[in-house]
Design a protein around this motif. Structure first.
Motif, PDB file in Angstrom:
ATOM      1  N   PRO A 264     -11.255  17.116  14.468  1.00  0.00           N
ATOM      2  CA  PRO A 264      -9.914  17.647  14.203  1.00  0.00           C
ATOM      3  C   PRO A 264      -9.310  18.252  15.468  1.00  0.00           C
ATOM      4  CG  PRO A 264     -11.498  18.444  12.570  1.00  0.00           C
ATOM      5  CD  PRO A 264     -12.286  17.783  13.646  1.00  0.00           C
ATOM      6  N   ASN A 265      -7.994  18.177  15.564  1.00  0.00           N
ATOM      7  CA  ASN A 265      -7.249  18.896  16.612  1.00  0.00           C
ATOM      8  C   ASN A 265      -7.494  18.375  18.038  1.00  0.00           C
ATOM      9  OD1 ASN A 265      -5.286  20.871  16.774  1.00  0.00           O
ATOM     10  ND2 ASN A 265      -6.716  22.446  17.468  1.00  0.00           N
ATOM     11  N   VAL A 266      -8.058  17.183  18.162  1.00  0.00           N
ATOM     12  CA  VAL A 266      -8.373  16.679  19.504  1.00  0.00           C
ATOM     13  C   VAL A 266      -7.208  15.917  20.140  1.00  0.00           C
ATOM     14  CG1 VAL A 266     -10.878  16.570  19.119  1.00  0.00           C
ATOM     15  CG2 VAL A 266      -9.454  14.569  18.585  1.00  0.00           C
ATOM     16  N   GLY A 267      -6.213  15.564  19.296  1.00  0.00           N
ATOM     17  CA  GLY A 267      -5.045  14.861  19.843  1.00  0.00           C
ATOM     18  C   GLY A 267      -4.888  13.428  19.350  1.00  0.00           C
ATOM     19  N   LYS A 268      -5.392  13.148  18.156  1.00  0.00           N
ATOM     20  CA  LYS A 268      -5.304  11.782  17.616  1.00  0.00           C
ATOM     21  C   LYS A 268      -3.856  11.416  17.274  1.00  0.00           C
ATOM     22  CE  LYS A 268      -8.160  12.791  14.299  1.00  0.00           C
ATOM     23  NZ  LYS A 268      -8.340  14.195  14.720  1.00  0.00           N
ATOM     24  N   SER A 269      -3.188  12.342  16.582  1.00  0.00           N
ATOM     25  CA  SER A 269      -1.805  12.049  16.179  1.00  0.00           C
ATOM     26  C   SER A 269      -0.896  11.992  17.397  1.00  0.00           C
ATOM     27  CB  SER A 269      -1.308  13.098  15.175  1.00  0.00           C
ATOM     28  OG  SER A 269      -2.151  13.111  14.045  1.00  0.00           O
ATOM     29  N   THR A 270      -1.194  12.824  18.392  1.00  0.00           N
ATOM     30  CA  THR A 270      -0.405  12.807  19.629  1.00  0.00           C
ATOM     31  C   THR A 270      -0.554  11.437  20.296  1.00  0.00           C
ATOM     32  OG1 THR A 270      -0.827  15.163  19.891  1.00  0.00           O
ATOM     33  CG2 THR A 270      -0.077  13.975  21.858  1.00  0.00           C
ATOM     34  N   LEU A 271      -1.767  10.908  20.274  1.00  0.00           N
ATOM     35  CA  LEU A 271      -1.997   9.580  20.867  1.00  0.00           C
ATOM     36  C   LEU A 271      -1.237   8.510  20.088  1.00  0.00           C
ATOM     37  CD1 LEU A 271      -3.432   7.682  22.864  1.00  0.00           C
ATOM     38  CD2 LEU A 271      -5.363   7.604  21.271  1.00  0.00           C
TER      39      LEU A 271
ATOM     40  N   ALA B 287      -6.712  22.638  13.136  1.00  0.00           N
ATOM     41  CA  ALA B 287      -7.520  21.535  12.612  1.00  0.00           C
ATOM     42  C   ALA B 287      -7.001  21.062  11.262  1.00  0.00           C
ATOM     43  CB  ALA B 287      -8.965  21.995  12.477  1.00  0.00           C
ATOM     44  N   PHE B 288      -7.253  19.805  10.969  1.00  0.00           N
ATOM     45  CA  PHE B 288      -6.873  19.188   9.694  1.00  0.00           C
ATOM     46  C   PHE B 288      -5.367  19.199   9.455  1.00  0.00           C
ATOM     47  CE2 PHE B 288     -11.321  20.584   8.972  1.00  0.00           C
ATOM     48  CZ  PHE B 288     -11.893  19.316   8.880  1.00  0.00           C
ATOM     49  N   THR B 289      -4.609  18.985  10.531  1.00  0.00           N
ATOM     50  CA  THR B 289      -3.151  18.826  10.367  1.00  0.00           C
ATOM     51  C   THR B 289      -2.887  17.542   9.597  1.00  0.00           C
ATOM     52  OG1 THR B 289      -2.790  19.902  12.471  1.00  0.00           O
ATOM     53  CG2 THR B 289      -0.978  18.584  11.626  1.00  0.00           C
ATOM     54  N   THR B 290      -3.561  16.474  10.008  1.00  0.00           N
ATOM     55  CA  THR B 290      -3.382  15.193   9.325  1.00  0.00           C
ATOM     56  C   THR B 290      -4.323  15.171   8.121  1.00  0.00           C
ATOM     57  OG1 THR B 290      -2.928  14.197  11.467  1.00  0.00           O
ATOM     58  CG2 THR B 290      -3.434  12.679   9.669  1.00  0.00           C
ATOM     59  N   LYS B 291      -3.718  14.994   6.939  1.00  0.00           N
ATOM     60  CA  LYS B 291      -4.549  15.065   5.731  1.00  0.00           C
ATOM     61  C   LYS B 291      -4.701  13.720   5.047  1.00  0.00           C
ATOM     62  CE  LYS B 291      -3.571  19.876   5.002  1.00  0.00           C
ATOM     63  NZ  LYS B 291      -2.650  19.970   6.148  1.00  0.00           N
TER      64      LYS B 291
ATOM     65  N   THR C 235      -6.146  15.612  29.433  1.00  0.00           N
ATOM     66  CA  THR C 235      -6.620  15.612  30.830  1.00  0.00           C
ATOM     67  C   THR C 235      -5.632  16.347  31.738  1.00  0.00           C
ATOM     68  OG1 THR C 235      -5.659  13.431  30.975  1.00  0.00           O
ATOM     69  CG2 THR C 235      -8.055  13.523  30.766  1.00  0.00           C
ATOM     70  N   ASP C 236      -4.432  16.610  31.219  1.00  0.00           N
ATOM     71  CA  ASP C 236      -3.449  17.383  31.997  1.00  0.00           C
ATOM     72  C   ASP C 236      -3.828  18.863  32.062  1.00  0.00           C
ATOM     73  OD1 ASP C 236      -3.015  17.236  29.198  1.00  0.00           O
ATOM     74  OD2 ASP C 236      -1.016  18.119  29.423  1.00  0.00           O
ATOM     75  N   ILE C 237      -4.659  19.314  31.139  1.00  0.00           N
ATOM     76  CA  ILE C 237      -5.012  20.740  31.153  1.00  0.00           C
ATOM     77  C   ILE C 237      -6.519  20.992  31.322  1.00  0.00           C
ATOM     78  CG2 ILE C 237      -3.004  21.702  29.920  1.00  0.00           C
ATOM     79  CD1 ILE C 237      -4.761  21.565  27.341  1.00  0.00           C
TER      80      ILE C 237
HETATM   81  N1  LIG Z   1      -1.803  19.559  26.806  1.00  0.00           N
HETATM   82  C1  LIG Z   1      -2.083  18.628  25.913  1.00  0.00           C
HETATM   83  N2  LIG Z   1      -2.069  18.950  24.608  1.00  0.00           N
HETATM   84  C2  LIG Z   1      -2.350  17.970  23.716  1.00  0.00           C
HETATM   85  C3  LIG Z   1      -2.637  16.645  24.094  1.00  0.00           C
HETATM   86  N3  LIG Z   1      -2.892  15.930  22.982  1.00  0.00           N
HETATM   87  C4  LIG Z   1      -2.761  16.778  21.951  1.00  0.00           C
HETATM   88  N4  LIG Z   1      -2.429  18.014  22.368  1.00  0.00           N
HETATM   89  C5  LIG Z   1      -2.215  19.209  21.538  1.00  0.00           C
HETATM   90  O1  LIG Z   1      -3.361  19.408  20.714  1.00  0.00           O
HETATM   91  C6  LIG Z   1      -2.997  19.881  19.423  1.00  0.00           C
HETATM   92  C7  LIG Z   1      -3.566  18.966  18.370  1.00  0.00           C
HETATM   93  O2  LIG Z   1      -2.944  17.712  18.453  1.00  0.00           O
HETATM   94  P1  LIG Z   1      -2.882  16.672  17.265  1.00  0.00           P
HETATM   95  O3  LIG Z   1      -2.339  15.399  17.809  1.00  0.00           O
HETATM   96  O4  LIG Z   1      -2.214  17.257  16.070  1.00  0.00           O
HETATM   97  O5  LIG Z   1      -4.441  16.548  16.968  1.00  0.00           O
HETATM   98  P2  LIG Z   1      -5.167  15.698  15.801  1.00  0.00           P
HETATM   99  O6  LIG Z   1      -6.431  15.188  16.382  1.00  0.00           O
HETATM  100  O7  LIG Z   1      -4.238  14.706  15.219  1.00  0.00           O
HETATM  101  O8  LIG Z   1      -5.493  16.863  14.769  1.00  0.00           O
HETATM  102  P3  LIG Z   1      -5.861  16.731  13.189  1.00  0.00           P
HETATM  103  O9  LIG Z   1      -4.808  15.918  12.556  1.00  0.00           O
HETATM  104  O10 LIG Z   1      -5.858  18.141  12.726  1.00  0.00           O
HETATM  105  O11 LIG Z   1      -7.211  16.122  13.134  1.00  0.00           O
HETATM  106  C8  LIG Z   1      -1.476  19.974  19.427  1.00  0.00           C
HETATM  107  O12 LIG Z   1      -1.089  21.261  19.731  1.00  0.00           O
HETATM  108  C9  LIG Z   1      -1.075  19.007  20.542  1.00  0.00           C
HETATM  109  O13 LIG Z   1       0.171  19.331  21.133  1.00  0.00           O
HETATM  110  C10 LIG Z   1      -2.635  16.333  25.503  1.00  0.00           C
HETATM  111  O14 LIG Z   1      -2.893  15.210  25.940  1.00  0.00           O
HETATM  112  N5  LIG Z   1      -2.347  17.369  26.344  1.00  0.00           N
END
Ligand SMILES: Nc1nc2c(ncn2[C@@H]2O[C@H](COP(=O)(O)OP(=O)(O)OP(=O)(O)O)[C@@H](O)[C@H]2O)c(=O)[nH]1
Ligand SMILES: [Mg+2]
Length: 328
Positions: free
Chosen positions: A178-185, A200-204, A289-291
């Protein structure tokens, strides 16, 4: 396949009341039309048979429509079947769908039986009594399937919220903690706007979006809810993610988060488990990787990843034995 068009299932009383209401309306019309030359007994027979027939037709058509509009369990693909199994007792659902047919046959049998009795009698009082007996028996058959109607309605509600996952398109699942950035990708790869938040668990549930080429959807991406490394004790949300990886995806993108969201060791272990449990090819993507610094091999940005996915899709099309030979 979309499941959101299955009509809502009401309780038995609802359909019975509607059937009798229709029957009364039809009887009213019949009363106006029936010839004045007929005897009182004949008139009564015609009207009571109209009532029974209308109620019978309504109930049978309703039950038949329910059966037809409900997806056939045997024809569900493995992915939807497994997903449904997470929420519904499949054997009970099968039994409940079978009960619709049982009730329909009962109503039909009762109709034939009581119509014959009405036709044969020469006792005016009996005409009404037989019709009333038919109503009672048809209602009772419907009442007996009330619990089955509830089971089917529950399954309909579950199916209605199922993700729209298309078949016959190269499909990739995005997996990870969870929260690793899957939805962002997913958003970066497709331009979709899934819910993204720093917890964590934003995407349900499963989000789908598409990579397009010349306006055509060429890759289906499934953003899965985050999973923890507990295959034995998965909750329903985690199980959904796993079912998508195992049964819907041909390839998995595993997202590693090099910040301290979850220990690297745990993330590696989950990757190994997913590999073992799904047998699917996995590509690694390192987020954030930006942070944060990362020593993980295979760092690629989302554009490079997209190129790779498109290349995989082409490879797959070339090697897929099910595809017909291209015309020369
Ligand atoms: N700086 C930075 N932040 C990121 C990146 N990818 C994701 N985030 C941040 O990480 C947090 C979680 O991102 P999500 O994309 O919601 O993560 P997820 O894996 O879909 O989370 P769940 O749905 O809860 O499993 C958010 O605050 C994003 O803005 C990245 O590449 N760089
Ligand atoms: Mg998410």
């Amino acid at each position: 396949m979309g499941f959101n068009e299955i009509p809502k299932i009401e309780n038995a009383k609802f359909y019975v009341n509607l059937a009798f209401k229709r029957a009364n309306e039809e009887a009213k019309k019949a009363r106006e039309e029936v010839s004045k030359k007929r005897s009182v007994l004949e008139k009564s027979k015609i009207i009571e048979i109209v009532k029974m027939r209308t109620a019978k037709d309504f109930l049978m058509e309703t039950l038949e429509k329910m059966t037809k509009k409900f997806p056939s369990i045997n024809q569900l693909n493995k992915f939807f079947f497994e997903l449904l199994k997470c929420y519904v007792d499949i054997d009970e659902l099968r039994k409940s769908l079978g009960a619709l047919n049982w009730a329909s046959e009962k109503v039909s049998d009762f109709y034939i039986m009581h119509k014959t009795k009405v036709k044969m009698t020469s006792d005016f009082k009996k005409v009404n009594q037989y019709r009333s007996m038919f109503y009672g028996r048809a209602s009772s058959a419907m009442k007996q399937i009330d619990k089955h109607l509830r089971v089917i309605e529950e399954a309909r509600r579950v199916l209605k919220d199922f993700p729209v996952i298309k078949e016959g398109i190269f499909t990739v699942a995005i997996a990870g903690f969870p929260n690793v950035g899957k939805s962002t990708l997913l958003a970066k790869l497709t331009g979709a706007t899934p819910e993204i938040a720093n917890y964590a668990f934003t995407t349900k549930s499963l989000n789908t979006a598409y990579i397009k080429e010349n306006g055509d959807r060429v890759i289906q991406l499934i953003d899965t809810p985050g999973t923890l490394n507990r295959f034995e004790k998965m909750n329903d949300i985690e199980r959904q993610a796993f079912i998508a990886m195992k049964y819907a995806a041909e390839l998995i993108v595993y997202v590693f988060d090099p910040t301290d969201t979850y220990p690297m060791e745990d993330q590696r272990e989950l990757l190994e488990n997913i590999k073992k449990e799904t047998g699917k090819k996995i590509i690694i993507y390192v987020s954030k990787t930006d942070i944060a610094e990362s020593k993980i091999k295979g760092i690629r940005d989302s554009e490079e990843l997209k190129e790779e996915l498109l290349k995989f899709k082409i490879e797959k099309v070339k090697t897929d034995p099910d595809l017909p030979e291209p015309a020369s």
